[in-house]
Design a protein around this motif. Structure first.
Motif, mmCIF file in Angstrom:
data_model
loop_
_atom_site.group_PDB
_atom_site.id
_atom_site.type_symbol
_atom_site.label_atom_id
_atom_site.label_comp_id
_atom_site.label_asym_id
_atom_site.label_seq_id
_atom_site.Cartn_x
_atom_site.Cartn_y
_atom_site.Cartn_z
ATOM 1 N N ALA A 40 0.886 -1.158 0.000
ATOM 2 C CA ALA A 40 0.000 0.000 0.000
ATOM 3 C C ALA A 40 0.929 1.214 0.000
ATOM 4 N N ILE A 41 0.864 2.017 -1.059
ATOM 5 C CA ILE A 41 1.844 3.095 -1.236
ATOM 6 C C ILE A 41 1.358 4.373 -0.556
ATOM 7 N N ALA A 42 2.069 4.754 0.512
ATOM 8 C CA ALA A 42 1.681 5.913 1.318
ATOM 9 C C ALA A 42 2.225 7.207 0.737
ATOM 10 N N ALA A 43 3.321 7.115 -0.017
ATOM 11 C CA ALA A 43 3.950 8.308 -0.610
ATOM 12 C C ALA A 43 4.779 7.855 -1.802
ATOM 13 N N PHE A 62 -7.303 7.044 -0.569
ATOM 14 C CA PHE A 62 -6.799 6.055 -1.522
ATOM 15 C C PHE A 62 -5.827 5.086 -0.849
ATOM 16 N N LEU A 63 -5.068 5.603 0.111
ATOM 17 C CA LEU A 63 -4.187 4.711 0.882
ATOM 18 C C LEU A 63 -5.033 3.688 1.638
ATOM 19 N N ARG A 64 -6.087 4.169 2.280
ATOM 20 C CA ARG A 64 -6.953 3.260 3.038
ATOM 21 C C ARG A 64 -7.582 2.213 2.113
ATOM 22 N N ALA A 65 -7.943 2.624 0.888
ATOM 23 C CA ALA A 65 -8.524 1.668 -0.072
ATOM 24 C C ALA A 65 -7.506 0.571 -0.416
ATOM 25 N N GLN A 66 -6.232 0.948 -0.566
ATOM 26 C CA GLN A 66 -5.197 -0.067 -0.854
ATOM 27 C C GLN A 66 -5.058 -1.043 0.315
ATOM 28 N N ILE A 67 -5.040 -0.503 1.525
ATOM 29 C CA ILE A 67 -4.873 -1.368 2.708
ATOM 30 C C ILE A 67 -6.080 -2.298 2.844
ATOM 31 N N ASP A 68 -7.290 -1.731 2.687
ATOM 32 C CA ASP A 68 -8.507 -2.546 2.811
ATOM 33 C C ASP A 68 -8.525 -3.642 1.749
ATOM 34 N N ALA A 91 -2.322 8.962 10.941
ATOM 35 C CA ALA A 91 -3.655 8.733 11.539
ATOM 36 C C ALA A 91 -4.438 7.716 10.710
ATOM 37 N N ALA A 92 -4.344 7.816 9.380
ATOM 38 C CA ALA A 92 -5.065 6.875 8.507
ATOM 39 C C ALA A 92 -4.531 5.451 8.689
ATOM 40 N N VAL A 93 -3.214 5.320 8.785
ATOM 41 C CA VAL A 93 -2.612 3.991 8.949
ATOM 42 C C VAL A 93 -2.978 3.415 10.320
ATOM 43 N N ALA A 94 -2.938 4.251 11.346
ATOM 44 C CA ALA A 94 -3.304 3.773 12.688
ATOM 45 C C ALA A 94 -4.754 3.292 12.696
ATOM 46 N N GLY A 95 -5.647 4.033 12.032
ATOM 47 C CA GLY A 95 -7.062 3.635 11.958
ATOM 48 C C GLY A 95 -7.226 2.301 11.239
ATOM 49 N N ALA A 96 -6.492 2.130 10.142
ATOM 50 C CA ALA A 96 -6.586 0.878 9.378
ATOM 51 C C ALA A 96 -6.041 -0.296 10.189
#
Ligand SMILES: Nc1ncnc2c1ncn2[C@@H]1O[C@H](COP(=O)(O)OP(=O)(O)O)[C@@H](O)[C@H]1O
Ligand SMILES: Cc1ncc(COP(=O)(O)O)c(N)n1
Length: 269
Positions: A40-43, A62-68, A91-96
């Motif tokens: 999942a590409i964060a940057a 879009f990052l969250r969509a890749q992780i999901d 914050a998005a990664v911690a939530g995922a």
């Protein structure tokens, strides 16, 4: 429904267009260990062996969509975290991670590239400390990163031993504090700390400047965890792997920076 899924490793990190660090190093490391790799590409970085020219951070949705997408289909055995760029991404990664609760999280708290470029906004340090460290099964800071996380200098091996224990107090269950940046002519010593105490892992210091060592180390730990090794064994094996990959490294760019030989290191002992 396929109930015989193999275990996959997921990297959430930055892309290195130069192929030596980040997502590219992570996927090579997973493959070299025989582990299926997800990303999942964060940057994204425009980068080569001499430096980072530009950074692009895609929207966190879009990052969250890749992780999901990865968790929706694969049996994720371990997650490796690398360049996360800013506090919103953290914050998005911690939530995922809270939503998907993987068995293992290996956190490489990437802040500054070997070339000196900033890969994490300074304001994001607090988010990294408070949101991600407590979710980490293993955190693998280098010396400058540990100094920033702890807010004080680390001068020598004694300082590294104390710092490893302090990092555990911040919430990481296991710490592998890397010693490559210690100004010392002797061996490179990495300090490992878990609930059972401290251990030192030493390797002869190689006279080379390399790129992607931290990414490769954290990914090799994640691969080892996917293969079922205990954390302490996965960490020790990963440091040996990085040492071999460095020793056999090569110079694909115009400068002196060495890129690791991920596959050669997996073929030798
Ligand atoms: N000059 C070196 N010789 C041998 N091993 C090294 C050298 N530099 C780093 N390493 C090893 O590579 C890994 C990454 O270390 P370090 O360079 O401290 O972190 P980073 O790549 O995150 O800056 C560690 O396991 C360390 O022991
Ligand atoms: C996308 C990305 N992630 C991480 C690093 C750190 O690697 P290093 O410290 O070895 O330059 C990097 N340069 N680029």
């Amino acid at each position: 429904m396929n109930d015989d899924r193999i275990v996959s490793a997921l990297t959430i990190a930055g892309s290195d267009s130069g192929g030596g660090a980040g997502i590219q190093a992570d996927l090579k490391t997973f493959a070299a260990h025989g582990v299926h790799g997800l990303s999942a590409i964060a940057a994204l970085t425009a980068q080569h062996t001499r430096g980072v020219a530009a950074v692009h951070v895609p929207p966190v949705g879009f990052l969250r969509a890749q992780i999901d997408a990865c968790f929706d289909d694969f049996a994720v055995g371990a997650v490796k975290l690398g360049m996360l760029a800013n506090a919103e991404v953290i914050a998005a990664v911690a939530g995922a991670l809270r939503a998907h609760a993987p068995a293992f999280v290996v956190l490489d708290p990437v802040m500054v590239a070997t070339s000196g470029a900033r890969l994490l906004e300074p304001e994001a340090l607090q988010a990294l400390r408070e949101r991600l460290l407590p979710l980490a099964s293993v955190v693998t800071p280098n010396l400058p990163e540990a100094e920033l996380l702890l807010g004080h200098a680390i001068a020598d091996l004694d300082g590294m031993r104390a710092a490893a224990a302090e990092l555990r107090e911040l919430g990481a269950r296991t710490v592998l504090l890397k010693g490559g940046h210690l100004i010392d002519d002797g061996d490179v010593v990495d300090v490992y700390a878990d609930a059972d105490g401290l251990r030192e892992i030493a390797h002869p210091r190689l006279r080379i400047q390399a790129h992607g060592t931290g990414c490769t180390l954290a990914s090799a730990i994640a691969a080892g965890l996917c293969l079922g090794f205990p954390i302490a064994d996965a960490c020790a094996a990963a440091t040996d792997y990085v040492h071999r990959a460095l020793r056999q490294g090569y110079r694909p760019g115009s400068g002196d920076i060495v890129v690791l030989d991920h596959f050669g290191a997996a073929r030798t002992r």
